[in-house]
Write a protein that holds these residues in place. Structure first.
Motif, PDB file in Angstrom:
ATOM      1  N   SER A 115    -123.969 -11.262  23.127  1.00 26.06           N
ATOM      2  CA  SER A 115    -123.676 -12.596  22.601  1.00 26.06           C
ATOM      3  C   SER A 115    -122.442 -12.581  21.710  1.00 26.06           C
ATOM      4  CB  SER A 115    -124.880 -13.110  21.820  1.00 26.06           C
ATOM      5  OG  SER A 115    -124.580 -14.322  21.191  1.00 26.06           O
ATOM      6  N   ALA A 116    -122.311 -11.550  20.886  1.00 25.98           N
ATOM      7  CA  ALA A 116    -121.158 -11.451  19.987  1.00 25.98           C
ATOM      8  C   ALA A 116    -119.861 -11.249  20.750  1.00 25.98           C
ATOM      9  CB  ALA A 116    -121.369 -10.305  19.009  1.00 25.98           C
ATOM     10  N   ARG A 117    -119.902 -10.549  21.864  1.00 22.32           N
ATOM     11  CA  ARG A 117    -118.684 -10.311  22.651  1.00 22.32           C
ATOM     12  C   ARG A 117    -118.199 -11.569  23.373  1.00 22.32           C
ATOM     13  NH1 ARG A 117    -116.959  -5.192  22.888  1.00 22.32           N
ATOM     14  NH2 ARG A 117    -118.410  -3.572  22.266  1.00 22.32           N
ATOM     15  N   GLN A 118    -119.045 -12.574  23.515  1.00 26.20           N
ATOM     16  CA  GLN A 118    -118.638 -13.817  24.173  1.00 26.20           C
ATOM     17  C   GLN A 118    -117.855 -14.725  23.250  1.00 26.20           C
ATOM     18  OE1 GLN A 118    -122.240 -15.544  25.640  1.00 26.20           O
ATOM     19  NE2 GLN A 118    -122.403 -14.119  27.341  1.00 26.20           N
ATOM     20  N   ARG A 119    -117.958 -14.524  21.951  1.00 32.46           N
ATOM     21  CA  ARG A 119    -117.259 -15.371  20.989  1.00 32.46           C
ATOM     22  C   ARG A 119    -115.900 -14.786  20.692  1.00 32.46           C
ATOM     23  NH1 ARG A 119    -122.539 -15.503  19.694  1.00 32.46           N
ATOM     24  NH2 ARG A 119    -123.471 -17.538  19.384  1.00 32.46           N
ATOM     25  N   LYS A 120    -114.902 -15.656  20.613  1.00 38.43           N
ATOM     26  CA  LYS A 120    -113.554 -15.204  20.312  1.00 38.43           C
ATOM     27  C   LYS A 120    -112.975 -16.056  19.201  1.00 38.43           C
ATOM     28  CE  LYS A 120    -112.586 -13.306  24.741  1.00 38.43           C
ATOM     29  NZ  LYS A 120    -112.931 -11.963  24.672  1.00 38.43           N
ATOM     30  N   HIS A 121    -112.241 -15.418  18.306  1.00 40.02           N
ATOM     31  CA  HIS A 121    -111.549 -16.131  17.248  1.00 40.02           C
ATOM     32  C   HIS A 121    -110.294 -15.354  16.876  1.00 40.02           C
ATOM     33  CE1 HIS A 121    -113.980 -13.295  14.948  1.00 40.02           C
ATOM     34  NE2 HIS A 121    -113.008 -13.328  14.058  1.00 40.02           N
ATOM     35  N   THR A 122    -109.379 -16.014  16.247  1.00 38.63           N
ATOM     36  CA  THR A 122    -108.117 -15.424  15.822  1.00 38.63           C
ATOM     37  C   THR A 122    -107.883 -15.780  14.368  1.00 38.63           C
ATOM     38  OG1 THR A 122    -107.233 -15.723  18.046  1.00 38.63           O
ATOM     39  CG2 THR A 122    -105.638 -15.349  16.297  1.00 38.63           C
ATOM     40  N   ILE A 123    -107.363 -14.840  13.609  1.00 41.01           N
ATOM     41  CA  ILE A 123    -106.999 -15.096  12.223  1.00 41.01           C
ATOM     42  C   ILE A 123    -105.487 -15.210  12.169  1.00 41.01           C
ATOM     43  CG2 ILE A 123    -107.028 -14.197   9.896  1.00 41.01           C
ATOM     44  CD1 ILE A 123    -109.701 -12.919  10.585  1.00 41.01           C
ATOM     45  N   VAL A 124    -105.003 -16.338  11.659  1.00 44.68           N
ATOM     46  CA  VAL A 124    -103.582 -16.654  11.684  1.00 44.68           C
ATOM     47  C   VAL A 124    -103.047 -16.740  10.256  1.00 44.68           C
ATOM     48  CG1 VAL A 124    -101.895 -18.362  12.452  1.00 44.68           C
ATOM     49  CG2 VAL A 124    -103.961 -17.990  13.774  1.00 44.68           C
ATOM     50  N   PRO A 125    -101.946 -16.018   9.970  1.00 45.68           N
ATOM     51  CA  PRO A 125    -101.317 -16.185   8.652  1.00 45.68           C
ATOM     52  C   PRO A 125    -100.472 -17.459   8.649  1.00 45.68           C
ATOM     53  CG  PRO A 125    -100.155 -14.517   9.907  1.00 45.68           C
ATOM     54  CD  PRO A 125    -101.323 -14.953  10.738  1.00 45.68           C
ATOM     55  N   MET A 126    -100.655 -18.285   7.660  1.00 43.35           N
ATOM     56  CA  MET A 126     -99.875 -19.510   7.533  1.00 43.35           C
ATOM     57  C   MET A 126     -98.629 -19.218   6.695  1.00 43.35           C
ATOM     58  SD  MET A 126    -101.599 -21.582   9.301  1.00 43.35           S
ATOM     59  CE  MET A 126    -100.809 -23.119   8.916  1.00 43.35           C
ATOM     60  N   HIS A 127     -97.555 -19.920   6.987  1.00 42.18           N
ATOM     61  CA  HIS A 127     -96.301 -19.726   6.281  1.00 42.18           C
ATOM     62  C   HIS A 127     -96.471 -20.091   4.797  1.00 42.18           C
ATOM     63  CE1 HIS A 127     -92.034 -19.439   5.704  1.00 42.18           C
ATOM     64  NE2 HIS A 127     -92.006 -20.655   5.200  1.00 42.18           N
ATOM     65  N   LYS A 128     -96.201 -19.129   3.918  1.00 47.06           N
ATOM     66  CA  LYS A 128     -96.306 -19.295   2.463  1.00 47.06           C
ATOM     67  C   LYS A 128     -97.685 -19.801   2.034  1.00 47.06           C
ATOM     68  CE  LYS A 128     -91.450 -19.959   1.521  1.00 47.06           C
ATOM     69  NZ  LYS A 128     -90.443 -20.778   0.872  1.00 47.06           N
ATOM     70  N   SER A 129     -98.699 -19.322   2.715  1.00 50.23           N
ATOM     71  CA  SER A 129    -100.051 -19.749   2.393  1.00 50.23           C
ATOM     72  C   SER A 129    -101.008 -18.601   2.682  1.00 50.23           C
ATOM     73  CB  SER A 129    -100.412 -20.991   3.212  1.00 50.23           C
ATOM     74  OG  SER A 129    -101.675 -21.470   2.841  1.00 50.23           O
ATOM     75  N   ASN A 130    -102.258 -18.906   2.853  1.00 55.05           N
ATOM     76  CA  ASN A 130    -103.259 -17.903   3.158  1.00 55.05           C
ATOM     77  C   ASN A 130    -103.545 -17.890   4.654  1.00 55.05           C
ATOM     78  OD1 ASN A 130    -104.088 -20.457   2.764  1.00 55.05           O
ATOM     79  ND2 ASN A 130    -106.017 -19.966   1.807  1.00 55.05           N
ATOM     80  N   TYR A 131    -104.606 -17.225   5.039  1.00 55.76           N
ATOM     81  CA  TYR A 131    -104.983 -17.088   6.433  1.00 55.76           C
ATOM     82  C   TYR A 131    -106.022 -18.140   6.807  1.00 55.76           C
ATOM     83  CZ  TYR A 131    -102.798 -12.521   6.074  1.00 55.76           C
ATOM     84  OH  TYR A 131    -101.914 -11.503   5.889  1.00 55.76           O
ATOM     85  N   ILE A 132    -106.030 -18.536   8.090  1.00 52.27           N
ATOM     86  CA  ILE A 132    -107.052 -19.445   8.594  1.00 52.27           C
ATOM     87  C   ILE A 132    -107.665 -18.842   9.859  1.00 52.27           C
ATOM     88  CG2 ILE A 132    -105.977 -21.508   7.660  1.00 52.27           C
ATOM     89  CD1 ILE A 132    -105.125 -22.216  10.537  1.00 52.27           C
ATOM     90  N   VAL A 133    -108.906 -19.179  10.130  1.00 53.43           N
ATOM     91  CA  VAL A 133    -109.582 -18.733  11.341  1.00 53.43           C
ATOM     92  C   VAL A 133    -109.462 -19.839  12.371  1.00 53.43           C
ATOM     93  CG1 VAL A 133    -111.774 -18.027  12.354  1.00 53.43           C
ATOM     94  CG2 VAL A 133    -111.188 -17.327  10.043  1.00 53.43           C
TER      95      VAL A 133
END
Length: 70
Positions: free
Chosen positions: A34-52
């Motif tokens: 079940s865990a392998r079916q979920r996908k997400h990406t963590i993106v660094p924002m310009h001059k900010s923090n990260y978002i999922v």
């Protein structure tokens, strides 16, 4: 409670009592699948923090240096 009372909701195999007590209702192999079916990406924002990002459409055009996207 004995171990026969804790069964996986997917395949009906036994689930460890401690695993069941912390909220997992699946056995380890079913939980891994079940865990392998979920996908997400963590993106660094310009001059900010990260978002999922979990939706691919949200990821498109997120970098304002890469050009205009609609």
């Amino acid at each position: 409670m004995n171990s026969k009372e804790f069964v996986c909701v997917v395949c009906s195999s036994p689930v460890n009592r401690h695993r069941y007590e912390i909220g997992y209702t699946t056995c380890k192999p079913c939980g891994e699948a079940s865990a392998r079916q979920r996908k997400h990406t963590i993106v660094p924002m310009h001059k900010s923090n990260y978002i999922v990002v979990t939706n691919r459409e949200d990821l498109k055009g997120i970098n304002n240096k890469g050009g205009f996207y609609r």
